[in-house]
Design an enzyme around this catalytic site. Sequence first.
Site, mmCIF file in Angstrom:
data_model
loop_
_atom_site.group_PDB
_atom_site.id
_atom_site.type_symbol
_atom_site.label_atom_id
_atom_site.label_comp_id
_atom_site.label_asym_id
_atom_site.label_seq_id
_atom_site.Cartn_x
_atom_site.Cartn_y
_atom_site.Cartn_z
ATOM 1 N N LYS A 1 2.433 -15.151 -0.358
ATOM 2 C CA LYS A 1 3.832 -15.617 -0.200
ATOM 3 C C LYS A 1 4.106 -15.992 1.246
ATOM 4 C CE LYS A 1 5.551 -11.892 2.153
ATOM 5 N NZ LYS A 1 5.980 -11.895 3.533
ATOM 6 N N PRO B 1 -5.535 -13.636 3.899
ATOM 7 C CA PRO B 1 -5.777 -12.835 5.098
ATOM 8 C C PRO B 1 -5.009 -11.506 5.042
ATOM 9 C CG PRO B 1 -5.073 -15.060 5.689
ATOM 10 C CD PRO B 1 -4.987 -14.959 4.199
ATOM 11 N N VAL B 2 -5.654 -10.466 5.573
ATOM 12 C CA VAL B 2 -5.090 -9.110 5.512
ATOM 13 C C VAL B 2 -4.158 -8.884 6.710
ATOM 14 C CG1 VAL B 2 -5.748 -6.662 5.567
ATOM 15 C CG2 VAL B 2 -7.143 -8.299 4.289
ATOM 16 N N ALA C 1 -1.221 -10.064 7.503
ATOM 17 C CA ALA C 1 -0.950 -11.386 8.064
ATOM 18 C C ALA C 1 0.495 -11.835 7.859
ATOM 19 C CB ALA C 1 -1.901 -12.406 7.433
ATOM 20 N N GLY C 2 1.280 -11.054 7.097
ATOM 21 C CA GLY C 2 2.653 -11.478 6.774
ATOM 22 C C GLY C 2 2.713 -12.300 5.503
ATOM 23 N N GLY D 1 -0.379 -10.070 0.949
ATOM 24 C CA GLY D 1 -1.599 -9.918 0.148
ATOM 25 C C GLY D 1 -1.724 -8.570 -0.555
ATOM 26 N N GLY D 2 -1.593 -7.493 0.209
ATOM 27 C CA GLY D 2 -1.740 -6.149 -0.367
ATOM 28 C C GLY D 2 -0.687 -5.881 -1.436
ATOM 29 N N SER D 3 0.543 -6.328 -1.190
ATOM 30 C CA SER D 3 1.627 -6.122 -2.158
ATOM 31 C C SER D 3 1.370 -6.934 -3.424
ATOM 32 C CB SER D 3 2.960 -6.561 -1.560
ATOM 33 O OG SER D 3 3.254 -5.797 -0.420
ATOM 34 N N SER D 4 0.872 -8.157 -3.253
ATOM 35 C CA SER D 4 0.599 -9.017 -4.403
ATOM 36 C C SER D 4 -0.547 -8.445 -5.247
ATOM 37 C CB SER D 4 0.257 -10.424 -3.907
ATOM 38 O OG SER D 4 0.207 -11.328 -4.967
ATOM 39 N N ASP E 1 8.204 -5.107 -0.748
ATOM 40 C CA ASP E 1 8.112 -6.487 -1.255
ATOM 41 C C ASP E 1 7.207 -6.627 -2.481
ATOM 42 O OD1 ASP E 1 5.727 -6.235 0.027
ATOM 43 O OD2 ASP E 1 5.942 -7.981 1.335
HETATM 44 O O1 C5P Z 1 7.666 -0.901 2.059
HETATM 45 P P1 C5P Z 1 6.508 -1.320 2.883
HETATM 46 O O2 C5P Z 1 5.419 -0.286 2.924
HETATM 47 O O3 C5P Z 1 5.995 -2.678 2.556
HETATM 48 O O4 C5P Z 1 7.065 -1.469 4.366
HETATM 49 C C1 C5P Z 1 6.298 -1.191 5.506
HETATM 50 C C2 C5P Z 1 7.190 -0.696 6.606
HETATM 51 O O5 C5P Z 1 8.006 -1.747 7.106
HETATM 52 C C3 C5P Z 1 8.156 0.403 6.222
HETATM 53 O O6 C5P Z 1 7.570 1.668 6.328
HETATM 54 C C4 C5P Z 1 9.289 0.216 7.207
HETATM 55 O O7 C5P Z 1 8.949 0.832 8.434
HETATM 56 C C5 C5P Z 1 9.303 -1.272 7.438
HETATM 57 N N1 C5P Z 1 10.312 -1.960 6.607
HETATM 58 C C6 C5P Z 1 11.645 -1.905 6.967
HETATM 59 N N2 C5P Z 1 12.580 -2.557 6.201
HETATM 60 C C7 C5P Z 1 12.202 -3.264 5.124
HETATM 61 C C8 C5P Z 1 10.844 -3.343 4.737
HETATM 62 C C9 C5P Z 1 9.926 -2.682 5.510
HETATM 63 O O8 C5P Z 1 11.999 -1.274 7.975
HETATM 64 N N3 C5P Z 1 13.130 -3.912 4.420
#
Ligand code: C5P
Length: 288
Positions: free
Chosen positions: A11, A95-96, A98-99, A102-105, A137
């Site tokens: 994404k 890419p890992v 990377a924004g 990937g891991g979430s998908s 996400d």
């Molecule tokens: O939920 P996820 O593990 O993907 O998010 C990684 C980190 O990014 C969270 O532990 C949090 O520190 C930060 N985060 C946040 N606000 C969000 C999504 C993520 O502060 N809406």
Amino acid sequence: MDQITVKAWAKINPYLEVLYKRPDGYHELVSVMQTLSLYDTVLIKKVRKYRLRLICEPDRLPCDERNLVFGAAEYMINEYGINQGLFIKLSKRIPVSAGLGGGSSDCAATLIGINKLFDLNIKTDKLAEIAGTFGADVPFFILGGTALVTGIGERCEPLPPHPHCWVVLARPPVMVSTPTVFKNWKPTDGEPGAEKFISAVRRGDINEMAKLFSNSLLPVTAGKHPEINALITDMKNLGAKGASMSGSGPTVFGYFRSKSSALEAVDALKKEHPSIRELYLTEIYNPI
Ligand code: C5P
């Protein structure tokens, strides 16, 4: 059915606005998220010999509880009483760190795959709720396509499909920590632009969208890695309708009108930024 292969799409965030920090440390945001044609695959196979085994290609990724795919499979086995062994092969192309999600998908693809393989008939809403327990996400990837994402990322509302265009991705060779980027985010006085952006998406006005790309996390990540801003400028100079950073970065994306102009940009970026090995030509992709 003995096995299933699920595609896990990458994404980008054409729009990402952080609203405020919540008492629990997470950040409330409003974002438009869009899947691309770049994908990992998750192969899930029923086996008899053992309970759960994950292998990853390439093999430098963790294949145990630290991998969201493993966690998602473990959850499904326990929660839905699956008394059949599972072999899972994750083939990475996205890419890992990377924004690009990937891991979430991969995690969402595992939930979708097990739901189908065992005819569990878990409804999309419930699957998205489960997905949310693995990361902010992950629910978006249960839907994919074009979506308005709010809350901390767990609330997803489908938007009309984003018009097609070619998307160049350039991932600078730096490591970015999402929690650190969010921690270093500071509110600014900038005009909130979500409504304008969403209206451009609803009208399918890709030129207006590209003009309005925005990411509240860009100043944080680019403050530390100035090559991100240089890449955004270069993509625009190479003919991109617009360019921005995805998620907490460091990947930069640019929208191009034609495949040939996108390919030319990839070639030019290779020359101008020899340290960047991860350059991809992708397309906007809306899974049905
Ligand atoms: O939920 P996820 O593990 O993907 O998010 C990684 C980190 O990014 C969270 O532990 C949090 O520190 C930060 N985060 C946040 N606000 C969000 C999504 C993520 O502060 N809406």
